[in-house]
Design a protein around this motif. Structure first.
Motif, PDB file in Angstrom:
ATOM      1  N   GLY A 297     -49.591  13.846   5.062  1.00  0.00           N
ATOM      2  CA  GLY A 297     -48.151  14.038   5.066  1.00  0.00           C
ATOM      3  C   GLY A 297     -47.705  15.228   5.886  1.00  0.00           C
ATOM      4  O   GLY A 297     -46.568  15.262   6.359  1.00  0.00           O
TER       5      GLY A 297
ATOM      6  N   LYS B 284     -40.401  14.899  10.600  1.00  0.00           N
ATOM      7  CA  LYS B 284     -40.184  13.711   9.776  1.00  0.00           C
ATOM      8  C   LYS B 284     -38.784  13.144   9.925  1.00  0.00           C
ATOM      9  O   LYS B 284     -38.602  11.918   9.908  1.00  0.00           O
ATOM     10  CB  LYS B 284     -40.450  14.042   8.298  1.00  0.00           C
ATOM     11  N   SER B 285     -37.779  13.984  10.080  1.00  0.00           N
ATOM     12  CA  SER B 285     -36.406  13.495  10.207  1.00  0.00           C
ATOM     13  C   SER B 285     -35.599  14.481  11.032  1.00  0.00           C
ATOM     14  O   SER B 285     -36.061  15.579  11.367  1.00  0.00           O
ATOM     15  CB  SER B 285     -35.774  13.294   8.822  1.00  0.00           C
TER      16      SER B 285
ATOM     17  N   ALA C  21     -45.405  13.179   9.993  1.00  0.00           N
ATOM     18  CA  ALA C  21     -45.557  12.524   8.696  1.00  0.00           C
ATOM     19  C   ALA C  21     -46.572  11.393   8.803  1.00  0.00           C
ATOM     20  O   ALA C  21     -46.229  10.258   9.118  1.00  0.00           O
ATOM     21  CB  ALA C  21     -44.207  11.995   8.202  1.00  0.00           C
ATOM     22  N   ARG C  22     -47.826  11.723   8.571  1.00  0.00           N
ATOM     23  CA  ARG C  22     -48.953  10.777   8.590  1.00  0.00           C
ATOM     24  C   ARG C  22     -49.155  10.167   9.979  1.00  0.00           C
ATOM     25  O   ARG C  22     -48.827   9.016  10.231  1.00  0.00           O
ATOM     26  CB  ARG C  22     -48.772   9.673   7.555  1.00  0.00           C
TER      27      ARG C  22
ATOM     28  N   SER D 297     -45.159   7.433   7.822  1.00  0.00           N
ATOM     29  CA  SER D 297     -44.115   7.680   6.832  1.00  0.00           C
ATOM     30  C   SER D 297     -43.025   8.588   7.387  1.00  0.00           C
ATOM     31  O   SER D 297     -42.305   9.244   6.630  1.00  0.00           O
ATOM     32  CB  SER D 297     -44.699   8.271   5.548  1.00  0.00           C
ATOM     33  N   GLY D 298     -42.868   8.611   8.695  1.00  0.00           N
ATOM     34  CA  GLY D 298     -41.807   9.387   9.303  1.00  0.00           C
ATOM     35  C   GLY D 298     -40.454   8.727   9.119  1.00  0.00           C
ATOM     36  O   GLY D 298     -40.344   7.564   8.720  1.00  0.00           O
TER      37      GLY D 298
ATOM     38  N   ASN E 126     -36.070   7.524   5.793  1.00  0.00           N
ATOM     39  CA  ASN E 126     -36.418   6.624   4.677  1.00  0.00           C
ATOM     40  C   ASN E 126     -37.922   6.435   4.541  1.00  0.00           C
ATOM     41  O   ASN E 126     -38.367   5.552   3.807  1.00  0.00           O
ATOM     42  CB  ASN E 126     -35.746   5.267   4.861  1.00  0.00           C
ATOM     43  N   SER E 127     -38.699   7.239   5.270  1.00  0.00           N
ATOM     44  CA  SER E 127     -40.174   7.181   5.255  1.00  0.00           C
ATOM     45  C   SER E 127     -40.703   5.835   5.721  1.00  0.00           C
ATOM     46  O   SER E 127     -41.826   5.460   5.394  1.00  0.00           O
ATOM     47  CB  SER E 127     -40.719   7.486   3.844  1.00  0.00           C
TER      48      SER E 127
ATOM     49  N   ASN F  85     -35.313   3.492  10.449  1.00  0.00           N
ATOM     50  CA  ASN F  85     -34.833   3.848   9.109  1.00  0.00           C
ATOM     51  C   ASN F  85     -34.319   2.630   8.345  1.00  0.00           C
ATOM     52  O   ASN F  85     -33.319   2.703   7.621  1.00  0.00           O
ATOM     53  CB  ASN F  85     -33.755   4.944   9.194  1.00  0.00           C
TER      54      ASN F  85
ATOM     55  N   MET G 233     -43.619   1.096   7.715  1.00  0.00           N
ATOM     56  CA  MET G 233     -44.846   1.880   7.770  1.00  0.00           C
ATOM     57  C   MET G 233     -45.838   1.359   8.814  1.00  0.00           C
ATOM     58  O   MET G 233     -46.884   0.786   8.489  1.00  0.00           O
ATOM     59  CB  MET G 233     -45.489   1.961   6.385  1.00  0.00           C
TER      60      MET G 233
END
Length: 452
Positions: free
Chosen positions: A244, A279-280, A318-319, A336-337, A340-341, A367, A374
Motif C-alpha cells: 500500500g 494514490k489520489s 498504491a500497490r 489500489s490507486g 475509490n481504490s 474511479n 483493480m
C-alpha cells in the motif's frame, strides 16, 4: 548467462522490434481520463457455451495446462498460475515461462532443484505449437515463495519475482491454532531461507537437471517484488512493489545483460514534491520531472527498503503491480490507486541515460469499478492498446485501454471470480496468452485483432 556489453546492445536492438509495440503510444500527453467505457474495441462479449471465457465476436480460445494435469517431466501442473511471458522458439513455436504464486502451505507445488526446500513456488515452461497446441511443459524454477509476476529480458530470459519477505526468524516453527487456544501446531508457512528476491530463468534452453540453479539477485533489492521491465537501450531494470505504500524502483546493473554481477538500486522521487503520495489528487496526463534516490540497504534484515526510500523523499504508489516496456516508455499499474481504490495506470518515460531522471504521469484513473476494478498484470498489445488483467471482486475482465485513455472490456472470466494474470502476446502478435489464476488454467486467444 552473462552477455558481453557489445552482444547485449546488439541483441537489445534486434529484439526491440518483437518486444516493443508501434508508435501509437509515443508522445500522447492529452487524453481522456477514462471515465466511461468506450465503443472502441471489438464489440459486445459473447456468452461462452462452455462457461469459461467470454470474448467478442470472431475470437476463439483454447485452454490447456490446467492445475493437476501431468507435465512432460512426469510431475503435476502446480496451481497459482500468475505472471507470464512469451519467447520465440524453434520451428515457429512459442515458449511460455509462467509463474506460480504458491506459499509453503499451498496444496500444490513446483518440483525440482529448490532454492528453499520448504517452499513450493516457482515457474514452469511451456512449448506451444504455431496452431496453439501444447507440445511440452516442465518445471523450470523451484523452491521460491509466491512468484507473482516478473518480466522478460531482451536477452531471452524471464525474471521471476517473489512477493514475500519471510525469513526463518519471522516464521516460527509452531503457531497457535486456533488463536488463543493454547494448542500449538507446526507452522505450515515455515521457511528455511530469506525471501523477497528476483530469480532469472532462461527461456530458450532447458536446464540439464530439470530446473535452473536458483540464484537470488540480491542487489536488485529484498522487498515484496511484483514485476520488472527492462529498457533495451540501457539495460536498466524497472521494478514494482506490491504494498500500500510501495515505491517505484530502478536497478542499474554493473554489467548490462548480467544481473548477477550486481548494480545500484534507486527509488523514484518526483522533483520538488518530497514524499509525494500518488494514490489520489494527481491530474491525468500531466508529466512530472523525476529524480532518483539511492537505496543503500538493499538487502535489509527486515522489510525496510521502501522505508529508506520514502525517508529520502521517494514517491509512494498504491500497490505497484504489472509493468511493461514499449517504444521507450513504461506503463505500470497501481492496483489500489485512485480515490475509490479502483486502480491507476502510470506512464514513465526515462531519460536518455541514467543521469537523466525522466518524467512520470498518471495515464488512466477512472474511479469507477464498473469500468476498471483493480488492474494487476499489464501488456502493451502489438496494435498499441494496453491490456489490463483485473483482480477485483466479482466479475473480472481483460480491459483494453486505447492510446487516448479510452477503456473497453475485451474478455470476461465466466468460470469463477478468480483474477486474470500473465497476459502476453506471442512473438508474431497473433495470439494473446493469459491465465485464470485459480484453479489454474492457461488460455490462448486469437481472432480479428486488426478489426479495431
Amino acid at each position: 548467462m552473462g552477455l558481453s556489453r557489445r552482444r547485449f546492445f546488439t541483441l537489445a536492438g534486434t529484439t526491440a522490434a518483437t518486444l516493443v509495440a508501434g508508435d501509437a503510444l509515443k508522445g500522447l500527453y492529452a487524453r481522456a481520463q477514462g471515465t466511461s467505457l468506450t465503443s472502441y474495441g471489438y464489440g459486445p462479449l459473447v456468452k461462452d457455451p462452455n462457461g469459461l471465457l467470454e470474448l467478442p465476436p470472431g475470437f476463439q480460445y483454447r485452454a490447456f495446462s490446467r492445475t493437476g494435469d501431468t507435465l512432460s517431466d512426469g510431475n503435476l501442473v502446480p496451481g497459482g498460475h500468475d505472471g507470464m511471458a512469451t519467447f520465440a522458439g524453434p520451428n515457429r513455436t512459442t515458449i511460455l515461462v509462467r509463474n506460480h504464486e504458491l506459499s509453503p502451505s499451498s496444496s500444490t507445488g513446483v518440483v525440482g532443484n529448490k532454492y528453499d526446500d520448504l517452499c513450493k513456488g516457482g515457474t514452469t515452461t511451456l512449448i506451444v505449437s504455431s496452431d496453439r497446441e501444447l507440445i511440452k511443459d516442465y518445471a523450470s524454477l523451484a523452491g521460491t515463495y509466491r512468484n507473482c509476476a516478473g518480466g522478460l529480458t531482451p536477452w531471452g530470459s524471464w525474471i521471476s519475482c517473489e512477493e514475500n519477505t519471510s525469513t526463518p526468524e519471522t516464521t516460527p516453527e509452531t503457531i497457535e491454532r486456533p488463536a488463543n487456544s493454547g494448542i500449538f501446531v507446526p507452522n505450515p508457512d515455515k521457511v528455511s531461507k530469506r525471501h523477497g528476491y528476483n530469480f532469472e530463468v532462461p527461456a530458450l534452453r532447458k536446464p540439464k537437471n530439470g530446473t535452473v540453479n536458483p540464484v537470488p539477485l540480491v542487489e536488485m533489492g529484498r522487498f515484496n517484488h511484483e514485476a520488472v521491465a527492462i529498457d533495451p537501450r540501457t539495460g536498466i531494470v524497472y521494478e514494482t512493489e506490491d504494498s500500500g505504500d510501495s515505491l517505484f524502483y530502478r536497478f542499474i546493473p554493473n554489467q548490462p545483460g548480467n544481473l548477477q554481477a550486481g548494480g545500484v538500486l534507486e527509488a523514484l522521487k518526483i522533483k520538488d514534491r518530497f514524499q509525494a503520495i500518488t494514490k489520489s489528487n494527481f491530474p491525468v496526463g500531466q508529466p512530472f520531472q523525476v529524480e532518483w534516490v539511492r537505496i543503500e540497504d538493499y538487502d535489509p534484515y527486515e522489510d525496510t527498503v521502501r522505508k529508506e526510500g520514502f525517508a529520502k523523499g521517494a514517491a509512494q504508489f498504491a500497490r505497484g503491480e504489472g509493468i511493461y516496456y514499449s517504444n521507450g516508455e513504461f506503463y505500470f499499474c497501481a492496483t489500489s490507486g485512485g480515490a475509490n481504490s479502483g486502480g491507476q495506470v502510470w506512464r514513465y518515460i526515462p531519460g536518455r541515460n541514467a543521469k537523466e531522471g525522466g518524467t512520470i504521469e498518471l495515464f488512466v484513473e477512472p474511479n469507477d469499478k464498473a469500468i476498471l476494478d483493480m488492474p494487476d498484470n499489464i501488456v502493451v498489445a502489438p496494435f498499441g492498446d494496453l491490456i489490463l488483467c483485473e483482480d477485483g471482486d466479482g466479475d473480472n475482465f481483460l480491459v483494453g485501454v486505447t492510446p487516448k485513455g479510452e477503456l473497453y472490456q475485451f474478455a470476461r472470466n465466466a468460470f469463477n471470480d478468480s483474477e486474470f494474470a500473465g497476459a502476453c502476446f506471442s512473438p508474431d502478435g497473433q495470439t494473446l496468452f493469459v491465465n485464470i489464476q485459480t484453479p489454474g488454467i492457461t488460455l490462448a486467444i486469437w481472432g480479428p485483432w486488426n478489426k479495431a
